[in-house]
Design an enzyme around this catalytic site. Sequence first.
Site, PDB file in Angstrom:
ATOM      1  N   HIS A 158     -13.097 -12.339  -3.737  1.00 33.41           N
ATOM      2  CA  HIS A 158     -11.634 -12.430  -3.917  1.00 33.41           C
ATOM      3  C   HIS A 158     -10.945 -11.079  -3.690  1.00 33.41           C
ATOM      4  O   HIS A 158      -9.891 -10.820  -4.260  1.00 33.41           O
ATOM      5  CB  HIS A 158     -11.260 -12.936  -5.314  1.00 33.41           C
ATOM      6  CG  HIS A 158     -11.960 -14.196  -5.714  1.00 33.41           C
ATOM      7  ND1 HIS A 158     -11.387 -15.444  -5.583  1.00 33.41           N
ATOM      8  CD2 HIS A 158     -13.196 -14.407  -6.221  1.00 33.41           C
ATOM      9  CE1 HIS A 158     -12.250 -16.363  -6.005  1.00 33.41           C
ATOM     10  NE2 HIS A 158     -13.358 -15.761  -6.394  1.00 33.41           N
ATOM     11  N   SER A 279       2.848   6.843  15.079  1.00 30.18           N
ATOM     12  CA  SER A 279       4.165   6.205  15.007  1.00 30.18           C
ATOM     13  C   SER A 279       5.167   7.054  15.777  1.00 30.18           C
ATOM     14  O   SER A 279       5.052   8.277  15.816  1.00 30.18           O
ATOM     15  CB  SER A 279       4.590   6.093  13.541  1.00 30.18           C
ATOM     16  OG  SER A 279       5.997   6.111  13.436  1.00 30.18           O
ATOM     17  N   LYS A 285       2.045   9.220  10.346  1.00 27.71           N
ATOM     18  CA  LYS A 285       1.307   7.957  10.401  1.00 27.71           C
ATOM     19  C   LYS A 285       0.066   8.008  11.285  1.00 27.71           C
ATOM     20  O   LYS A 285       0.044   8.646  12.323  1.00 27.71           O
ATOM     21  CB  LYS A 285       2.216   6.831  10.928  1.00 27.71           C
ATOM     22  CG  LYS A 285       3.296   6.386   9.981  1.00 27.71           C
ATOM     23  CD  LYS A 285       2.766   5.714   8.719  1.00 27.71           C
ATOM     24  CE  LYS A 285       2.020   4.438   8.967  1.00 27.71           C
ATOM     25  NZ  LYS A 285       2.812   3.250   8.947  1.00 27.71           N
ATOM     26  N   GLU A 292      -6.133  -3.863  14.169  1.00 27.44           N
ATOM     27  CA  GLU A 292      -5.052  -4.854  14.087  1.00 27.44           C
ATOM     28  C   GLU A 292      -5.002  -5.751  15.322  1.00 27.44           C
ATOM     29  O   GLU A 292      -4.799  -6.959  15.232  1.00 27.44           O
ATOM     30  CB  GLU A 292      -3.712  -4.142  13.889  1.00 27.44           C
ATOM     31  CG  GLU A 292      -3.552  -3.569  12.498  1.00 27.44           C
ATOM     32  CD  GLU A 292      -2.336  -2.669  12.389  1.00 27.44           C
ATOM     33  OE1 GLU A 292      -1.606  -2.790  11.401  1.00 27.44           O
ATOM     34  OE2 GLU A 292      -2.108  -1.838  13.285  1.00 27.44           O
TER      35      GLU A 292
END
Length: 501
Positions: A158, A279, A285, A292
């Site tokens: 979980h 970024s 960043k 992704e």
Amino acid sequence: MTKKLWGGRFSKDPTSDVEDFLQSIEVDREMVLEDIWGSEAHAIMLARQGIITGEDLRKILYWLNIVREKYLKNEFTLRKEDEDVHLSVEKYLIEGAGPEYGGKLHTARSRNDQVLVDAKLHIRWKILEIKKKIIALQKVFLKIASENTETVIPGYTHTQEAMPVTLGFWATAYVSAFNRDLRRLDNAYDNVDSNPLGSCALAGTSFNIDRRMTAKFLGFSKVHEHTLDAISSRDFVAETLCSLAILMSTLSKLAEEMIYWSTFEFGIVELDDSYTAGSSIMPQKKNPCVAELTRGRTGRVYGSLMQLLTMMKGIPMGYNRDLQEDKPPLWSSLDVVEKTLTVTAGMIETMKVDKKRLEELAGSNFTTATELANHLVREHGLSFRQCHHIVGDLVGTLHREGKTFMDFNEVDKVLSKHKIKVTYAKMRSIFDPKQNIHTYRSQGSPSPKEVKRMIAEFTAEVKKNEKIIQQQETKIKDAEKLTQRIVKDVLSGKDVCAIKI
Ligand code: ARG
């Protein structure tokens, strides 16, 4: 009559919109060499069976060779008005050799079996390439595993800390999963690896062709016998896509772990700069874009599978033009999977794991509670459910008081309430994840001994799989060589029937 190769019964060509609608040139670009190889195999067989003459064969092979040379020099243009790769190659041949020779290649052949030959030859290579890339990724995980059989990390259920495991145990889980991906691809390969050539349009032919001979020239392990079934079948594409879709689900799971493991909050891994992106506005960043996009592109592969299955579902037995729609989703998925496997291996190989932090986390948030319950079962003659309750009470109390298992006095106080005594020395060993992992005894568990045993087995399996791929590649290459040897001999004037095969 029109200029189309099939134009005899037509008084008009399709409009240019229709021509554009029908063509599969862009997709077929991938299969030019396969189309030539399939045509060579077919022509040689026709000549050896006495269906065409030696002179016919020489002309056909000569012009097919020119197509190959032009293609390899980027000079063979595929035109939309030629509809597909099969007609493009045949048209070129007929223009070069003349219709009285070039026009004989299509004896006892249809585009319906031809397209299957081309696609199968292409997919066969691609599956082997993908299998090699999966194995390369397995090796990355096996290296991590063998270096980390004692590096404790929290195991999750979980997405909550569950029980201490090791980094080696985590890494071998992926090796184990990829073994099934390899097996699924093998099953798909087995159905790809059968010769459709000689099925013709649907019903074979009255010419005395030899389908086993073309299977040999093309390196197929068997003949797809039933001609109607053969030309109607695209289930091998579905099986391949299904294997790719499930493989992507494994890669996406891994990507998801990398995404949150590399967050500031988790702080377990740092992905290498070369496998991340920045970024345009926030200078600080470093985004896990490779992971992704792996997660994101999984959708493309699932979509491809659905696209294909939907295309297939309403088609009666026999070739139907809908079937032309099998290749775009397959090509796109093969591309996604190949690229994803390459960057994933690099991403995992270069990531830095914060072992100190992992060790801290491995024992925190009561991950050793299950082992305490197990200990109580063994030492105090209580049922597991009773012990679960006692330890649950202990964890609840400590949690409310802001304490941990390391507060031995408090642990002792709560356990005494249940008339249970655990020595501090015992507590130290139960609550220490480093010692805790050695207590696992069951088959396939994270104990370093068990993980080492599994690493040895997985390594042996990797070797076995590499050997199988090598054999499959050799078989294909040998068939290619055999066909090319015959082509060379025929072009240098030898009688095709006198050539040993
Ligand atoms: N381009 C076609 C395909 O990909 C080739 C087969 C065409 N066959 C036919 N009977 N029109 O399926």
